[in-house]
Design an enzyme around this catalytic site. Structure first.
Site, PDB file in Angstrom:
ATOM      1  N   HIS A 105       1.386   1.238   2.469  1.00 56.24           N
ATOM      2  CA  HIS A 105       0.437   1.147   3.586  1.00 56.24           C
ATOM      3  C   HIS A 105       0.271   2.462   4.352  1.00 56.24           C
ATOM      4  O   HIS A 105       0.209   2.490   5.580  1.00 56.24           O
ATOM      5  CB  HIS A 105       0.835   0.025   4.538  1.00 56.24           C
ATOM      6  CG  HIS A 105       0.632  -1.346   3.976  1.00 56.24           C
ATOM      7  ND1 HIS A 105      -0.297  -1.618   2.991  1.00 56.24           N
ATOM      8  CD2 HIS A 105       1.234  -2.531   4.267  1.00 56.24           C
ATOM      9  CE1 HIS A 105      -0.252  -2.906   2.701  1.00 56.24           C
ATOM     10  NE2 HIS A 105       0.662  -3.482   3.457  1.00 56.24           N
ATOM     11  N   HIS A 179      -5.802  -5.216   7.750  1.00 62.12           N
ATOM     12  CA  HIS A 179      -4.601  -5.999   7.473  1.00 62.12           C
ATOM     13  C   HIS A 179      -4.441  -7.153   8.471  1.00 62.12           C
ATOM     14  O   HIS A 179      -3.357  -7.352   9.024  1.00 62.12           O
ATOM     15  CB  HIS A 179      -3.384  -5.083   7.502  1.00 62.12           C
ATOM     16  CG  HIS A 179      -2.222  -5.576   6.701  1.00 62.12           C
ATOM     17  ND1 HIS A 179      -1.275  -6.425   7.214  1.00 62.12           N
ATOM     18  CD2 HIS A 179      -1.855  -5.339   5.410  1.00 62.12           C
ATOM     19  CE1 HIS A 179      -0.358  -6.683   6.292  1.00 62.12           C
ATOM     20  NE2 HIS A 179      -0.693  -6.029   5.183  1.00 62.12           N
ATOM     21  N   TYR A 181      -3.930 -10.978   9.693  1.00 57.58           N
ATOM     22  CA  TYR A 181      -3.239 -12.192   9.239  1.00 57.58           C
ATOM     23  C   TYR A 181      -3.995 -13.394   9.806  1.00 57.58           C
ATOM     24  O   TYR A 181      -4.080 -13.564  11.029  1.00 57.58           O
ATOM     25  CB  TYR A 181      -1.801 -12.229   9.755  1.00 57.58           C
ATOM     26  CG  TYR A 181      -0.850 -11.244   9.133  1.00 57.58           C
ATOM     27  CD1 TYR A 181       0.117 -11.663   8.218  1.00 57.58           C
ATOM     28  CD2 TYR A 181      -0.862  -9.897   9.489  1.00 57.58           C
ATOM     29  CE1 TYR A 181       1.026 -10.772   7.667  1.00 57.58           C
ATOM     30  CE2 TYR A 181       0.047  -9.001   8.937  1.00 57.58           C
ATOM     31  CZ  TYR A 181       0.987  -9.445   8.030  1.00 57.58           C
ATOM     32  OH  TYR A 181       1.888  -8.560   7.498  1.00 57.58           O
ATOM     33  N   ASP A 251       2.124 -12.622  -3.227  1.00 58.56           N
ATOM     34  CA  ASP A 251       1.956 -11.271  -2.682  1.00 58.56           C
ATOM     35  C   ASP A 251       1.466 -10.395  -3.826  1.00 58.56           C
ATOM     36  O   ASP A 251       2.118  -9.422  -4.210  1.00 58.56           O
ATOM     37  CB  ASP A 251       3.261 -10.746  -2.101  1.00 58.56           C
ATOM     38  CG  ASP A 251       3.065  -9.465  -1.290  1.00 58.56           C
ATOM     39  OD1 ASP A 251       1.907  -9.085  -1.058  1.00 58.56           O
ATOM     40  OD2 ASP A 251       4.072  -8.841  -0.907  1.00 58.56           O
ATOM     41  N   GLU A 311      -6.319  -8.892   1.770  1.00 57.61           N
ATOM     42  CA  GLU A 311      -6.547  -7.451   1.903  1.00 57.61           C
ATOM     43  C   GLU A 311      -7.481  -6.973   0.794  1.00 57.61           C
ATOM     44  O   GLU A 311      -7.052  -6.752  -0.336  1.00 57.61           O
ATOM     45  CB  GLU A 311      -5.215  -6.712   1.838  1.00 57.61           C
ATOM     46  CG  GLU A 311      -4.181  -7.212   2.824  1.00 57.61           C
ATOM     47  CD  GLU A 311      -2.759  -6.887   2.403  1.00 57.61           C
ATOM     48  OE1 GLU A 311      -2.482  -5.712   2.054  1.00 57.61           O
ATOM     49  OE2 GLU A 311      -1.920  -7.817   2.379  1.00 57.61           O
TER      50      GLU A 311
END
Length: 346
Positions: A105, A179, A181, A251, A311
């Site tokens: 990131h 990013h 959530y 993920d 993302e």
């Protein structure tokens, strides 16, 4: 439609400003100039109740140590770079290693931890905020000076558009995402296991135990990664399969099967529905498997899978620099990506 703003913090003499962009339907988006970060998305449920659907901090000073990147713009490179090693034009570069032996990131001081210049946007059919940041040659180990412009805009069709444009004076890599959530239940009343998710992705990238990618691309056919027809997130997430065990859930990068990526997320109790369209090639679906302790939530048992990330981005850079070329940006080229979020109730 309207824009309001407020100074919420001061860092070394620099004001951290939160902008609220609102449309005529009650939808409001919070954005701060630190990390070009979305702080809240307020939308109505099917009964008209206005609630937040993204993770954020009430105390804005906490964004200054936002190590889980809640709502932030990620760059120069979203996701992982295997061992933090890059070779560009026959020159080797060592990036900041900020997760064990991996670069993730954009590094510890990536785009998410920078103060961006801002400009308010008022147009006939939308309002928004334009943010600009110049990343100097060598920042976090990357070559080239990169100028990045981000625009968040909201219209009365309840569409939030996230536009990114970047240029460089020297060949480098660029792969930028937001990013946020998400949890559509509203104010995090429930976890995300009963959210319905649909993604037009026919391939996924398996990961190693540490989360890095090897470069393999697998079909989603007859796997738990097949969201093409849509399903509840909780349907397969706890199956005892190696790939799910590695991440303690999802993920993983999923590759869209068309030039336009399409994602739908729906929560039945609130009726909130979000449709995402993007010209990015992939999406990283992270099911919020572990938030650790320093989160906006007070109870540890609530942290697990309380929100999810979608993302939209290029593929991460894996072992042997696989997929690096997908993110190469050269002088006189322009990196352009758009992701649109449309909010509704059903």
């Amino acid at each position: 439609m309207n824009i309001s703003k407020e100074i919420v913090e001061n860092v070394s003499g620099i004001d951290i400003v939160e902008y609220i962009i609102e449309n005529d339907n009650g939808i409001a988006i919070g954005i701060i100039n630190f990390g070009a970060t979305i702080t809240k998305i307020i939308t109505p449920d099917r009964y008209g109740n206005l609630e937040n659907m993204v993770v954020g901090f009430d105390n804005k000073s906490k964004y200054l140590k936002n190590f889980l990147h809640f709502g932030s713009v990620i760059g120069r490179v979203a996701g992982r770079v295997y061992k933090g090693k890059l070779t560009i034009d026959d020159v080797a570069y060592n990036l900041d290693l900020n997760l064990n032996d991996t670069h993730i990131h954009g590094g510890e001081n990536g785009f998410h931890s920078r103060v961006w210049d801002t400009e308010e946007i008022y147009e006939e059919d939308k309002v928004g905020v334009k943010l600009r940041y110049i990343s100097l040659d060598g920042e976090e180990g990357f070559p080239g000076t990169v100028e990045t412009k981000v625009v968040y805009s909201l219209n009365n069709e309840n569409e939030l558009e996230f536009e990114v444009e970047a240029t460089t004076d020297k060949t480098t890599v660029v792969n930028i995402t937001n990013h946020s959530y998400f949890n559509l239940s509203g104010n995090f009343k429930e976890n995300i296991l009963n959210h319905y998710l649909k993604i037009n992705a026919d391939r996924f990238l398996p990961i190693y135990k540490n989360g890095d990618i090897s470069g393999k691309i697998n079909t989603v056919e007859n796997t738990v990664f097949d969201f093409r027809k849509g399903k509840l997130i909780g349907e397969d997430i706890d199956k005892k399969l190696e790939q799910l065990t590695f991440a303690d859930g999802y993920d993983h990068p999923l590759l869209f099967d068309d030039k336009i990526g399409k994602i739908e997320l729906w929560e039945s109790n609130s009726g909130r529905h979000m449709e995402i369209t993007t010209n990015n090639e992939a999406v990283i679906f992270y099911s919020g498997n572990c938030f650790m302790k320093k989160t906006p939530f007070s109870k540890k048992d609530k942290n697990r899978r309380i929100a999810l990330c979608l993302e939209t981005q290029n593929l991460p850079i894996g072992e042997n620099e696989v997929f690096k070329e997908n993110s190469i940006l050269r002088k006189n080229e322009v990196y352009k990506r758009t992701t649109k979020y449309k909010f509704s109730v059903i």
